[in-house]
Scaffold this motif. Sequence first.
Motif, PDB file in Angstrom:
ATOM      1  N   ALA A  61      -2.848   3.426 -17.005  1.00 54.68           N
ATOM      2  CA  ALA A  61      -4.308   3.497 -17.384  1.00 54.68           C
ATOM      3  C   ALA A  61      -5.535   2.934 -16.381  1.00 54.68           C
ATOM      4  CB  ALA A  61      -4.532   3.605 -18.908  1.00 54.68           C
ATOM      5  N   ARG A  62      -4.901   2.855 -15.263  1.00 53.79           N
ATOM      6  CA  ARG A  62      -6.217   2.487 -14.650  1.00 53.79           C
ATOM      7  C   ARG A  62      -5.689   2.642 -13.018  1.00 53.79           C
ATOM      8  NH1 ARG A  62      -5.762  -4.028 -15.009  1.00 53.79           N
ATOM      9  NH2 ARG A  62      -7.796  -3.927 -13.823  1.00 53.79           N
ATOM     10  N   ASN A  63      -6.969   2.563 -12.363  1.00 52.48           N
ATOM     11  CA  ASN A  63      -6.710   2.760 -11.010  1.00 52.48           C
ATOM     12  C   ASN A  63      -6.243   1.526 -10.101  1.00 52.48           C
ATOM     13  OD1 ASN A  63      -8.777   4.481 -11.738  1.00 52.48           O
ATOM     14  ND2 ASN A  63      -8.946   4.996  -9.440  1.00 52.48           N
ATOM     15  N   TRP A  64      -5.284   1.815  -9.048  1.00 51.17           N
ATOM     16  CA  TRP A  64      -4.513   0.742  -8.403  1.00 51.17           C
ATOM     17  C   TRP A  64      -4.871   0.775  -6.764  1.00 51.17           C
ATOM     18  CZ3 TRP A  64      -1.151  -3.133  -9.871  1.00 51.17           C
ATOM     19  CH2 TRP A  64      -1.104  -3.345 -11.111  1.00 51.17           C
ATOM     20  N   SER A  65      -5.086  -0.076  -6.061  1.00 49.34           N
ATOM     21  CA  SER A  65      -5.169  -0.154  -4.652  1.00 49.34           C
ATOM     22  C   SER A  65      -3.702  -0.531  -3.938  1.00 49.34           C
ATOM     23  CB  SER A  65      -6.365  -1.210  -4.046  1.00 49.34           C
ATOM     24  OG  SER A  65      -6.404  -1.365  -3.025  1.00 49.34           O
ATOM     25  N   THR A  66      -3.626   0.248  -3.115  1.00 52.49           N
ATOM     26  CA  THR A  66      -2.276   0.240  -2.416  1.00 52.49           C
ATOM     27  C   THR A  66      -2.385   0.225  -0.887  1.00 52.49           C
ATOM     28  OG1 THR A  66      -1.365   1.451  -4.145  1.00 52.49           O
ATOM     29  CG2 THR A  66       0.227   0.999  -2.342  1.00 52.49           C
ATOM     30  N   LEU A  67      -1.654  -0.793  -0.224  1.00 51.89           N
ATOM     31  CA  LEU A  67      -1.551  -0.706   1.155  1.00 51.89           C
ATOM     32  C   LEU A  67      -0.250   0.311   1.479  1.00 51.89           C
ATOM     33  CD1 LEU A  67      -2.588  -1.478   3.997  1.00 51.89           C
ATOM     34  CD2 LEU A  67      -1.096  -3.434   3.851  1.00 51.89           C
ATOM     35  N   ASP A  68      -0.658   1.393   1.983  1.00 52.14           N
ATOM     36  CA  ASP A  68       0.483   2.564   2.163  1.00 52.14           C
ATOM     37  C   ASP A  68       1.010   2.281   3.505  1.00 52.14           C
ATOM     38  OD1 ASP A  68      -0.221   3.774  -0.103  1.00 52.14           O
ATOM     39  OD2 ASP A  68      -1.915   4.799   0.823  1.00 52.14           O
ATOM     40  N   SER A  69       0.523   1.956   4.615  1.00 43.90           N
ATOM     41  CA  SER A  69       1.321   1.852   6.028  1.00 43.90           C
ATOM     42  C   SER A  69       0.487   1.171   6.628  1.00 43.90           C
ATOM     43  CB  SER A  69       1.475   3.313   6.546  1.00 43.90           C
ATOM     44  OG  SER A  69       0.156   3.997   6.446  1.00 43.90           O
ATOM     45  N   VAL A  70       1.125   0.491   7.954  1.00 45.90           N
ATOM     46  CA  VAL A  70       0.583  -0.094   8.966  1.00 45.90           C
ATOM     47  C   VAL A  70       1.065   0.542  10.315  1.00 45.90           C
ATOM     48  CG1 VAL A  70       0.235  -2.367   9.989  1.00 45.90           C
ATOM     49  CG2 VAL A  70       0.326  -2.156   7.633  1.00 45.90           C
ATOM     50  N   GLU A  71      -0.027   0.738  11.125  1.00 41.16           N
ATOM     51  CA  GLU A  71       0.154   1.426  12.288  1.00 41.16           C
ATOM     52  C   GLU A  71      -0.179   0.643  13.500  1.00 41.16           C
ATOM     53  OE1 GLU A  71      -0.667   5.927  10.646  1.00 41.16           O
ATOM     54  OE2 GLU A  71      -2.023   5.282  11.965  1.00 41.16           O
ATOM     55  N   ILE A  72       0.462   0.630  14.714  1.00 43.64           N
ATOM     56  CA  ILE A  72      -0.047  -0.043  15.786  1.00 43.64           C
ATOM     57  C   ILE A  72       0.180   1.184  16.971  1.00 43.64           C
ATOM     58  CG2 ILE A  72       0.900  -1.898  17.409  1.00 43.64           C
ATOM     59  CD1 ILE A  72       2.386  -3.439  15.188  1.00 43.64           C
ATOM     60  N   VAL A  73      -0.900   0.952  17.751  1.00 48.58           N
ATOM     61  CA  VAL A  73      -0.828   1.765  18.898  1.00 48.58           C
ATOM     62  C   VAL A  73      -1.240   0.970  20.246  1.00 48.58           C
ATOM     63  CG1 VAL A  73      -2.367   3.807  19.923  1.00 48.58           C
ATOM     64  CG2 VAL A  73      -1.949   3.766  17.377  1.00 48.58           C
ATOM     65  N   GLN A  74      -0.417   1.228  21.167  1.00 45.10           N
ATOM     66  CA  GLN A  74      -0.392   0.294  22.316  1.00 45.10           C
ATOM     67  C   GLN A  74      -0.963   1.065  23.445  1.00 45.10           C
ATOM     68  OE1 GLN A  74       3.234  -1.660  23.429  1.00 45.10           O
ATOM     69  NE2 GLN A  74       2.521  -2.151  25.741  1.00 45.10           N
TER      70      GLN A  74
END
Length: 411
Positions: free
Chosen positions: A275-288
Amino acid sequence: AVHEGHIVSAQELTEILQPVFTQNSRNLILFLQDKLSIDDFTYFSESYGNKNPFQNGSLQSSPSSLVLPAVDCEATSYLLSFLQESRDWKLTKITNLNVSHLEVNTSKPNLVVIQLQPLVSGFDEISTLEAIVENDKIIGRLTMDLQEQGIHFSVIYTAVRPSRISRRTDLVWKLRRQLMATEEEDSLSYPPLNVTAGNDTCILFYARNFSLKANNSVFIDLTNVTFVTQNVDVSSSECSDTNTTLSLRYTKPVNGISSLEIRFLMSNKFYGGSARNWSTLDSVEIVQDGEKFAKFNVSVISAPAEYSFHCQLVGTSNLYPAGLIPSNNEAKNWEVFISSLQIQGFNVENNQFSYASDCTGFFTPGIWMGLVTSIVLLWILAYGIHMIMQLTTNSRFDDPKGPALSVPQTE
């Protein structure tokens, strides 16, 4: 006299080095490493047998020397500004470590700052040892070159920050579960990286160590350029109430890589179960170099939307509490190591981290083992008490003057 546990402050350092500053026509060479502690000298010298990384002999050959076991890391930046203001030094900064000959004009005092290559921390101690050996060779080569030219000089070998945690007893209590949301900024930390949208800060990002390794060979330490000098482009970052992207762009972070972009993709969703909002780190991307794209899925990095998230170790290793899981083949060529990560992409107030939700649960393996052991001991105690309570005493006794006492088996 240097006392155990004492950390030399910036003011004390300038007083100690005052004789060097006051001598005329003296040249000062400052070898600056990203991190270093006095324990590194004994640890790496004794742990690897004959492969001693400190062999240039500059300290032994010098007519006078001074070793300070612990110096406040703020003293390094203060020392540079103090040197430039105290005398008319000719400042020379060298970042190209391939230089084999050091040109010094002795007509005026020279201040030469040589930026040594960073140490590989968090990945492999052998790689760290090799970096120290290479830095030691650079120090020995350049000091020997100055000696052959007959130039008188003084050398300072120090670092921007310590490589090991302080053991001062008055700091032990600060090393507990106190995060940047509540603790005062100490001398070992630097401010977090902030991303603004208009006049408001929408993203805060902090790490004690932020490093990558490409193709198991190219080491990239992004800690200083991200947080100390903040030589990073965050203009591509995006902020909204539901999705936030932290984009970190670096230009030529190391030789062989012209550009590098690292993206942290976060989302803010409502979950009915809590019953609340959650902050989530979904993915990490690296562009070389704008071509090679690596994507990692993220596990365990979430917090209530009003909180920040903190974790002591985050990376690609399976041993870290919060892991980065390769999502494509290109991601398998990268290793990521982030220590003391704290990030907040929503509801940032007063340019400060909110209360931190830590990735380490309250029931750690040690706590579980203590509980199991306590339960077993309590069970043994309860069983023993139960057996003692079942004991009964005799109600009848033999009379030596009468017939023998007969007790039926039913009793």
